[in-house]
Scaffold this active site. Structure first.
Site, PDB file in Angstrom:
ATOM      1  N   HIS A 105       0.883  -1.178   0.000  1.00  0.00           N
ATOM      2  CA  HIS A 105       0.000   0.000   0.000  1.00  0.00           C
ATOM      3  C   HIS A 105       0.917   1.224   0.000  1.00  0.00           C
ATOM      4  CE1 HIS A 105      -2.470  -2.905   2.385  1.00  0.00           C
ATOM      5  NE2 HIS A 105      -3.503  -2.322   1.822  1.00  0.00           N
ATOM      6  N   GLU A 112      -9.401 -13.473  -1.569  1.00  0.00           N
ATOM      7  CA  GLU A 112      -8.636 -13.789  -0.349  1.00  0.00           C
ATOM      8  C   GLU A 112      -9.338 -14.885   0.437  1.00  0.00           C
ATOM      9  OE1 GLU A 112      -6.847 -10.615   1.867  1.00  0.00           O
ATOM     10  OE2 GLU A 112      -7.319 -11.582   3.776  1.00  0.00           O
ATOM     11  N   ASP A 163       2.216   2.054   3.397  1.00  0.00           N
ATOM     12  CA  ASP A 163       3.148   1.106   4.038  1.00  0.00           C
ATOM     13  C   ASP A 163       4.570   1.527   3.758  1.00  0.00           C
ATOM     14  OD1 ASP A 163       0.958  -0.598   4.372  1.00  0.00           O
ATOM     15  OD2 ASP A 163       1.462  -1.774   2.589  1.00  0.00           O
ATOM     16  N   ASP A 196      -1.046 -12.500   2.058  1.00  0.00           N
ATOM     17  CA  ASP A 196      -1.660 -11.462   2.897  1.00  0.00           C
ATOM     18  C   ASP A 196      -1.907 -12.093   4.265  1.00  0.00           C
ATOM     19  OD1 ASP A 196      -2.822  -9.263   3.882  1.00  0.00           O
ATOM     20  OD2 ASP A 196      -4.441  -9.115   2.416  1.00  0.00           O
TER      21      ASP A 196
HETATM   22  C1  XUL Z   1      -7.683  -6.430   4.311  1.00  0.00           C
HETATM   23  C2  XUL Z   1      -6.896  -6.874   3.146  1.00  0.00           C
HETATM   24  C3  XUL Z   1      -6.022  -5.848   2.525  1.00  0.00           C
HETATM   25  C4  XUL Z   1      -5.957  -5.913   1.036  1.00  0.00           C
HETATM   26  C5  XUL Z   1      -5.184  -4.789   0.398  1.00  0.00           C
HETATM   27  O1  XUL Z   1      -8.461  -7.421   4.882  1.00  0.00           O
HETATM   28  O2  XUL Z   1      -6.946  -8.014   2.767  1.00  0.00           O
HETATM   29  O3  XUL Z   1      -4.768  -5.958   3.089  1.00  0.00           O
HETATM   30  O4  XUL Z   1      -5.397  -7.119   0.608  1.00  0.00           O
HETATM   31  O5  XUL Z   1      -5.646  -3.545   0.770  1.00  0.00           O
HETATM   32 CO    CO Z   2      -6.025  -9.025   1.157  1.00  0.00          CO
END
Ligand code: XUL
Ligand code: CO
Length: 440
Positions: A102, A269, A105, A340
């Site tokens: 990000h 995710e 970050d 992540d």
């Molecule tokens: C939050 C998440 C984030 C995104 C990117 O739950 O997964 O870290 O991957 O903003």
């Molecule tokens: Co994520």
């Protein structure tokens, strides 16, 4: 580059399943072939900067617990560069090829929009020289439009256009950073793009606002030479009670409604899938069926609690099922497998970061091999094709072609009577899956 992880060798070696060395891969052998590609080509792993280098171990009951040698400088820009140094040392030692970040970050927010932009440019320049020296690449970039207090009521979905403008400025700068660093993806995760109460929220209005930002991002991104894919990462809740990008199906509907399908794909995710009440496999399949599975944030949730624990992946069966979806669609063109995930609060040594990534990489390497064998042997494809074979001929074919009518089908059902009942054999198929996991 041997400053922050002196206890770790220059490169984590592949030593095979018989090795007792915790700092070695047991299954991930980068150059080993699986089908026509190497493991490294199949598994475009990425390190998530925010968890790995910015995570502190803080939780709602206590502050940071992780012991880190970087970011010790008092000047925020010096601390940012130390953190970047640690990132490239870590990635090089691990032998991963990609990273994700990000904007906030990697570079601290300044007092003004212009200062924030300048901070970002300085770090991006340094990151570019690191990328050139190490061969490491950027998988995707993104903007953090959720941490700052101004985004309390949303970023693009904020009722105040000035807040929207701040988010737009961040997206513009983060897109530029992504292009400079050669990223093939740009992610939108809508943290705070949702609501807590419909008593003060015009949901229709807010969805139109976010669509407007996405159209602007596509126009700007393409104008500065971004040839990659824009990704949306669904999540059902947390931070807001109801996030607009609830799950894959919701996001696909949104992209269709606002004419964004051409430029966007989904970043799925694992822990977001389970928070939405789905399996990881389900969300991947929904995205893939629509031709829109673009990238994956690999992690896992804790089945006993209902928030985003972002643990490292360790479940072989989940990894194998995920890799089956990826292999069936012939890979993730502009995407990859981004960790992540964060080490637990109690895993405070920096070595734990290596152990966590090694475990995640081994899990997906093994999942890849299992998935490849399952597909080669057509283990599920064969019974599946028999299961739907009625639609390949006769009345089934007429139904799918749109030719059949309700009247005709009534006559067909009346004439042919009760259908034969056929078992779905779920348990039998699960037994075979386990056999492949144990024996591959
Ligand atoms: C939050 C998440 C984030 C995104 C990117 O739950 O997964 O870290 O991957 O903003
Ligand atoms: Co994520």
């Amino acid at each position: 580059m041997n400053t922050y992880f002196p206890e770790v060798p220059e490169r984590i070696p592949y030593e095979g399943a018989g090795s007792d060395n915790p700092l070695s891969f047991k299954y991930y052998d980068a150059q080993a072939k699986v089908g026509s590609k190497t493991m490294e080509q199949h598994l475009k792993f990425a390190v998530a900067y925010w968890h790995t280098f910015k995570g502190t171990g803080a939780d709602p009951f206590g502050g940071g617990s992780l012991t880190r040698a970087w970011a010790t400088a008092t000047n925020p820009m010096d601390a940012a560069i130390q953190t970047l140094d640690a990132n490239f040392e870590f990635i090089s030692k691990l032998g991963i090829r990609y990273w994700c970040f990000h904007d906030r970050d990697i570079a601290p927010e300044g007092a003004t929009v212009a200062e924030s932009r300048d901070n970002l440019s300085v770090v991006v320049e340094k990151a570019l020289s690191y990328q050139k020296a190490t061969g490491v690449k950027l998988l995707w970039g993104t903007a953090n439009c959720f941490s700052h207090a101004r985004y309390t009521h949303g970023a693009a979905t904020n009722p105040d256009p000035l807040v929207f403008a701040h988010a737009a400025a961040q997206v513009r700068a983060a897109l530029e950073a992504t292009v400079v660093l050669g990223g093939t993806g740009y992610v939108f995760w809508g943290g705070r793009e949702g609501y807590s109460s419909l008593l003060n929220t015009d949901m229709k209005h807010e969805r139109e606002q976010i669509a407007a930002l996405l159209h602007m991002a596509v126009a700007y991104g393409r104008s500065i030479g971004f040839k990659g894919t824009f990704f949306i990462e669904p999540k059902p809740r947390e931070p807001t009670t109801h996030q607009y990008d609830y799950d894959a199906a919701t996001v696909l509907g949104f992209l269709r409604e606002f004419d964004l399908l051409d430029d966007f794909a989904l970043n799925i995710e694992a822990n977001h899938a389970t928070l939405a009440g789905h399996t990881f496999h389900h969300e991947l399949q929904v995205a893939s069926d629509a031709g829109k599975l673009g990238s994956i944030d690999v992690n896992r949730g804790d089945p006993t609690c209902g928030w985003d624990t972002d643990q490292f992946p360790a479940d072989l069966s989940e990894a194998a099922l995920a890799m089956m979806v990826v292999l069936r669609q012939r890979g993730l063109a502009h995407g990859g497998l981004n960790f992540d995930a964060k080490v637990r609060r109690g895993s405070f040594d920096s070595t734990d970061l290596f152990l966590a990534h090694i475990g995640g990489m081994d899990t997906f390497a093994r999942g890849l091999v299992v998935a490849h064998r399952l597909l080669e042997d057509k283990v599920f494809a064969k019974p599946m094709s028999v299961r739907y074979s009625g639609y390949k001929r006769g009345m089934g074919k007429r139904i799918l072609s749109g030719a059949a009518t309700l009247t005709e089908l009534e006559a067909y059902a009346d004439r042919d009577g009760e259908p034969e009942r056929i078992s779905g054999r779920q348990e039998g198929l699960e037994n075979i899956l386990n056999r492949y996991i144990l024996e591959s």
